[in-house]
Write an enzyme that holds these catalytic residues in place. Structure first.
Site: not given
Length: 455
Positions: A133, A154
């Protein structure tokens, strides 16, 4: 979720943001007097054990990698309602997405950011992990003594490379994830992250994300004047067929670095400006009477350059050091063993952290200089630590100096390192210097050498 007063000993200040799975708060560690970011699992996922596992797995990966290029996890705990939270590095300058929204970046700045993002993903790949991601909002920016530092963040979708063939659900962000990620059960590998790096590169360079695959419009058509090699690299990273992409994040990053180092690269942003930060604690430079004197000089021909003149009167040498590096000073710094064997005694060191100068993990940035009598043979210095691999060697020739320097553009993941041995023509005194930079800029090295003086 309403704002809580505290998480454990961490006093909550305000909310930084929230997503589908978690909310991030700015908090203060009053015990250590330090700001932190606290990521808390969202209430609606509190009893989903697979989501909790993913949340804790993110913390484990970040803790185990413990890299300069990744957000650090300092602590993990559980709230009374069973939701886990992690205490992380606070990135006080927002994200790369925030930076892109402010306007088109200078090309050198965009490539610098891309290089550091690539280094963070390389660390993950070396750890056996696919990020899955990568996007501008998941790359954070933090102030540091040497300027703006990139932190890849993240890892909620991150997975082990060993499990890549067993992914059963699509994961990622449209526009940045590879075509194979959109197919449940796809056999993924690190080249999925390479596609995402290509998408981030496209946006950093042009100011807009790429189209849906296949991407046919080269960045140079949106931003004319780009090096053809950069267009080719980004389009290859965005290939639908992963066999046509660079093999991994390191290969991609090395090619970005080579393009950035090219003397033909258009440059509109002075390198010095990136690292000129308003550090109020700069006054920590020590002054030893009879040994040194410090004075902030003018820009010496380079607009915006702030240099600090460091003098070692015992050795009659003066060195101009970028002020943001000269937070601490040591007038009696021991030389590395290989340099000492060549006859070098203690010298002066101006650095962001003098205690970390010889560290192999996260060393400081700065300049070390010492004066040797005569013209000792320092060629063997290029075969020694602190960097792995063979250095790039180039001569130094000017009206004031002649000699040799050895450069490691990438020194064990800790920036660039340069050894310099120069002497004035027809003068039997050699100045030996070591220069460690956040990233490779030979023009900075040349500026420092040009402004060295023997008294």
């Amino acid at each position: 979720m309403s704002q809580p007063e505290a998480f454990g000993r961490y006093r909550v200040i305000r909310r930084l943001g929230s997503g589908s799975f978690a909310t991030v708060w700015l908090a203060q560690d009053d015990l250590l007097n330090y700001p932190v970011a606290i990521k808390v699992l969202a209430e609606n996922w509190a009893h989903q054990m697979d989501i909790q596992h993913r949340f804790l797995e993110e913390a484990r990966i970040l803790r185990q990698t413990d890299s300069t290029w990744l957000v650090a996890v300092h602590d993990v705990d559980v709230l009374p309602d069973g939701r886990p939270y992690m205490v992380m590095t606070y990135a006080d300058q927002g994200s790369v997405a925030d930076l892109v929204r402010r306007g088109q970046l200078p090309l050198d700045e965009a490539l610098r950011l891309l290089t550091e993002i690539g280094q963070g993903i390389t660390v993950l790949h070396n750890h056996g992990t696919i990020h899955r991601d990568i996007k501008p909002s998941n790359v954070l920016l933090q102030s540091s003594p040497v300027g703006q530092r990139v932190l890849v963040a993240d890892l909620g979708f991150a997975k082990s490379i060993d499990e890549a063939s067993g992914f059963t659900a699509a994961a990622g962000t449209p526009g940045y994830m590879s075509p194979e990620q959109s197919m449940p059960g796809g056999d993924l590998d690190v080249r999925s992250d390479v596609y995402s790096l290509g998408a981030v590169a496209y946006e950093l360079i042009t100011g807009q994300p790429p189209s849906r695959p296949p991407v046919r419009v080269a960045p140079g058509r949106i931003r004319p004047g780009l090096p053809p090699a950069l267009d080719a690299l980004i389009l290859s990273a965005l290939s639908v067929d992963r066999e046509d992409r660079p093999g991994d994040a390191k290969t991609f990053t090395d090619r970005v670095r080579a393009i950035r180092m090219s003397p033909d690269l258009p440059r509109t942003e002075p390198w010095w400006g990136r690292y000129r930060m308003p550090w109020r604690r700069f006054g920590g430079l020590a002054v030893a009477s009879g040994v040194l004197a410090l004075a902030v000089t003018a820009s010496l021909g380079a607009p915006g350059v702030s240099l600090t003149t460091v003098r070692h009167t015992a050795q009659d040498v003066r060195v101009d050091v970028p002020s943001v590096w000269a937070r601490e000073f040591n007038a009696d710094q021991e030389a590395r063993p290989a340099v000492a064997q060549a006859g070098a005694g203690p010298g002066l060191l101006a650095a962001t952290d003098t205690d970390q100068w010889h560290a192999t993990d996260r060393p400081s940035y700065g300049v070390y200089a010492t004066v040797l009598p005569g013209s000792p043979d320092l060629r063997r210095v290029g075969d020694t630590d602190p960097c792995a691999g063979r250095p790039q060697e180039r001569p130094v020739r000017s009206e004031q100096w002649e000699g040799t320097l050895w450069e490691w553009p990438e020194c064990n993941g800790n920036g660039a390192f340069t050894s310099v041995a120069v002497h004035p023509p027809d003068t039997p005194r050699t100045v030996y210097m070591e220069i460690r930079q956040p990233d490779y800029r030979p023009d900075v090295v040349d500026t420092i050498i040009d402004n060295v003086r023997l008294q």
